[in-house]
Write a protein that holds these residues in place. Structure first.
Motif, PDB file in Angstrom:
ATOM      1  N   ALA A  72       0.833  -1.200   0.000  1.00 38.44           N
ATOM      2  CA  ALA A  72       0.000   0.000   0.000  1.00 38.44           C
ATOM      3  C   ALA A  72       0.873   1.257   0.000  1.00 38.44           C
ATOM      4  N   VAL A  73       1.974   1.201   0.722  1.00 41.93           N
ATOM      5  CA  VAL A  73       2.886   2.344   0.787  1.00 41.93           C
ATOM      6  C   VAL A  73       3.570   2.567  -0.561  1.00 41.93           C
ATOM      7  N   VAL A  74       4.000   1.484  -1.185  1.00 38.56           N
ATOM      8  CA  VAL A  74       4.656   1.587  -2.497  1.00 38.56           C
ATOM      9  C   VAL A  74       3.689   2.170  -3.532  1.00 38.56           C
ATOM     10  N   LEU A  75       2.436   1.691  -3.548  1.00 43.83           N
ATOM     11  CA  LEU A  75       1.443   2.212  -4.477  1.00 43.83           C
ATOM     12  C   LEU A  75       1.222   3.712  -4.241  1.00 43.83           C
ATOM     13  N   THR A  76       1.099   4.094  -2.978  1.00 48.57           N
ATOM     14  CA  THR A  76       0.901   5.501  -2.639  1.00 48.57           C
ATOM     15  C   THR A  76       2.097   6.338  -3.057  1.00 48.57           C
ATOM     16  N   PHE A  77       3.281   5.791  -2.857  1.00 53.08           N
ATOM     17  CA  PHE A  77       4.522   6.485  -3.216  1.00 53.08           C
ATOM     18  C   PHE A  77       4.537   6.815  -4.709  1.00 53.08           C
ATOM     19  N   LEU A  78       4.155   5.857  -5.516  1.00 57.61           N
ATOM     20  CA  LEU A  78       4.159   6.057  -6.963  1.00 57.61           C
ATOM     21  C   LEU A  78       3.023   6.981  -7.411  1.00 57.61           C
ATOM     22  N   LEU A  79       1.829   6.771  -6.869  1.00 57.11           N
ATOM     23  CA  LEU A  79       0.696   7.622  -7.230  1.00 57.11           C
ATOM     24  C   LEU A  79       0.905   9.057  -6.748  1.00 57.11           C
ATOM     25  N   GLY A  80       1.427   9.192  -5.525  1.00 61.17           N
ATOM     26  CA  GLY A  80       1.698  10.523  -4.984  1.00 61.17           C
ATOM     27  C   GLY A  80       2.714  11.266  -5.823  1.00 61.17           C
ATOM     28  N   GLY A  81       3.771  10.568  -6.242  1.00 65.67           N
ATOM     29  CA  GLY A  81       4.779  11.188  -7.089  1.00 65.67           C
ATOM     30  C   GLY A  81       4.228  11.595  -8.435  1.00 65.67           C
ATOM     31  N   LEU A  82       3.338  10.754  -8.993  1.00 65.06           N
ATOM     32  CA  LEU A  82       2.720  11.047 -10.288  1.00 65.06           C
ATOM     33  C   LEU A  82       1.825  12.285 -10.193  1.00 65.06           C
ATOM     34  N   LEU A  83       1.019  12.351  -9.130  1.00 61.93           N
ATOM     35  CA  LEU A  83       0.127  13.501  -8.945  1.00 61.93           C
ATOM     36  C   LEU A  83       0.939  14.768  -8.683  1.00 61.93           C
ATOM     37  N   GLY A  84       1.967  14.640  -7.850  1.00 59.11           N
ATOM     38  CA  GLY A  84       2.808  15.795  -7.553  1.00 59.11           C
ATOM     39  C   GLY A  84       3.525  16.310  -8.785  1.00 59.11           C
ATOM     40  N   HIS A  85       3.936  15.390  -9.657  1.00 61.49           N
ATOM     41  CA  HIS A  85       4.583  15.782 -10.907  1.00 61.49           C
ATOM     42  C   HIS A  85       3.609  16.539 -11.803  1.00 61.49           C
ATOM     43  N   ALA A  86       2.373  16.044 -11.854  1.00 62.99           N
ATOM     44  CA  ALA A  86       1.351  16.710 -12.671  1.00 62.99           C
ATOM     45  C   ALA A  86       1.069  18.120 -12.159  1.00 62.99           C
ATOM     46  N   LEU A  87       1.095  18.285 -10.840  1.00 65.54           N
ATOM     47  CA  LEU A  87       0.842  19.591 -10.224  1.00 65.54           C
ATOM     48  C   LEU A  87       2.090  20.469 -10.178  1.00 65.54           C
ATOM     49  N   GLN A  88       3.260  19.849 -10.487  1.00 63.62           N
ATOM     50  CA  GLN A  88       4.544  20.559 -10.491  1.00 63.62           C
ATOM     51  C   GLN A  88       4.834  21.231  -9.150  1.00 63.62           C
ATOM     52  N   ILE A  89       4.562  20.500  -8.057  1.00 65.19           N
ATOM     53  CA  ILE A  89       4.729  21.069  -6.722  1.00 65.19           C
ATOM     54  C   ILE A  89       6.183  21.430  -6.450  1.00 65.19           C
TER      55      ILE A  89
END
Length: 213
Positions: free
Chosen positions: A48-65
């Protein structure tokens, strides 16, 4: 604590050599890695942590945080040099994008335990001394968002505690462990990972853990 460290760092700036700064960045990187190992040890479900890590990074990249906050750091350090801007970004990442501080605030609200918060504060204080010696008073500004973040989680702790299971807290800690590892790379400039792009995962980890089979 960063503002106190910044004051000391600015005052003793001429006594802190570049070599000493570089050495302490290595020390802080080691501490960040050790803290990451400790946080990762609390994991309840690594998948669950690995999935969140990848999804969080993908969303953050899209938002260019990370890129957006990096631009703010560039403006803050523009009156000095590019190196100062880099230090400000590293400092913001270390101080604010760390689940150890958030967990410390939650622990304080839940049970009055200050252990993790004191560890975080001690590291932030010492790090601010050396960051300020490199880029001056700009580091003290980071105390504002840091105080808001930790204060908010402390005040919310009693409201959110009934909705947080041990698995959620454990996985949140483990997610923070991954962030600490990347923080370590950024501190010593071995790599420049977009750590702040991972911030959305700090929210996603809770529903993902809740619905994880």
């Amino acid at each position: 604590m960063p503002e106190m460290g910044a004051a000391i760092g600015c005052f003793f700036r001429k006594y802190i050599s570049q070599r000493l700064q570089d050495n302490f960045m290595i020390y802080f990187s080691t501490i960040s890695t050790a803290l990451g190992v400790q946080l990762l040890g609390r994991v309840s479900n690594l998948s669950a942590v690995v999935l969140t890590f990848l999804l969080g990074g993908l969303l953050g990249h899209a938002l260019q945080i990370d890129k957006r906050i990096g631009s703010l750091a560039d403006r803050s350090g523009s009156h000095q040099n590019q190196s100062a801007s880099s230090v400000i970004l590293v400092a913001f990442t270390l101080f604010c994008a760390s689940t150890s501080g958030i967990l410390g605030a939650l622990d304080l609200g839940f049970s009055g335990d200050t252990t993790l918060l004191i560890t975080k504060a001690t590291m932030d204080f010492l790090a601010a001394v050396f960051f300020a010696s490199a880029c001056g008073w700009s580091i003290a500004i980071i105390a504002i968002p840091l105080g808001i973040i930790l204060g908010a989680f402390y005040l919310l702790s009693t409201q959110i505690s009934p909705y947080l299971s041990e698995a959620m807290i454990g996985n949140f800690s483990a997610y923070g462990g991954f962030i600490q590892f990347l923080n370590a790379l950024r501190i010593i400039k071995l790599k420049d990972p977009p750590v702040l792009d991972l911030l959305p995962g700090m929210i996603l980890i809770f529903p993902i853990t809740y619905f994880w089979p």
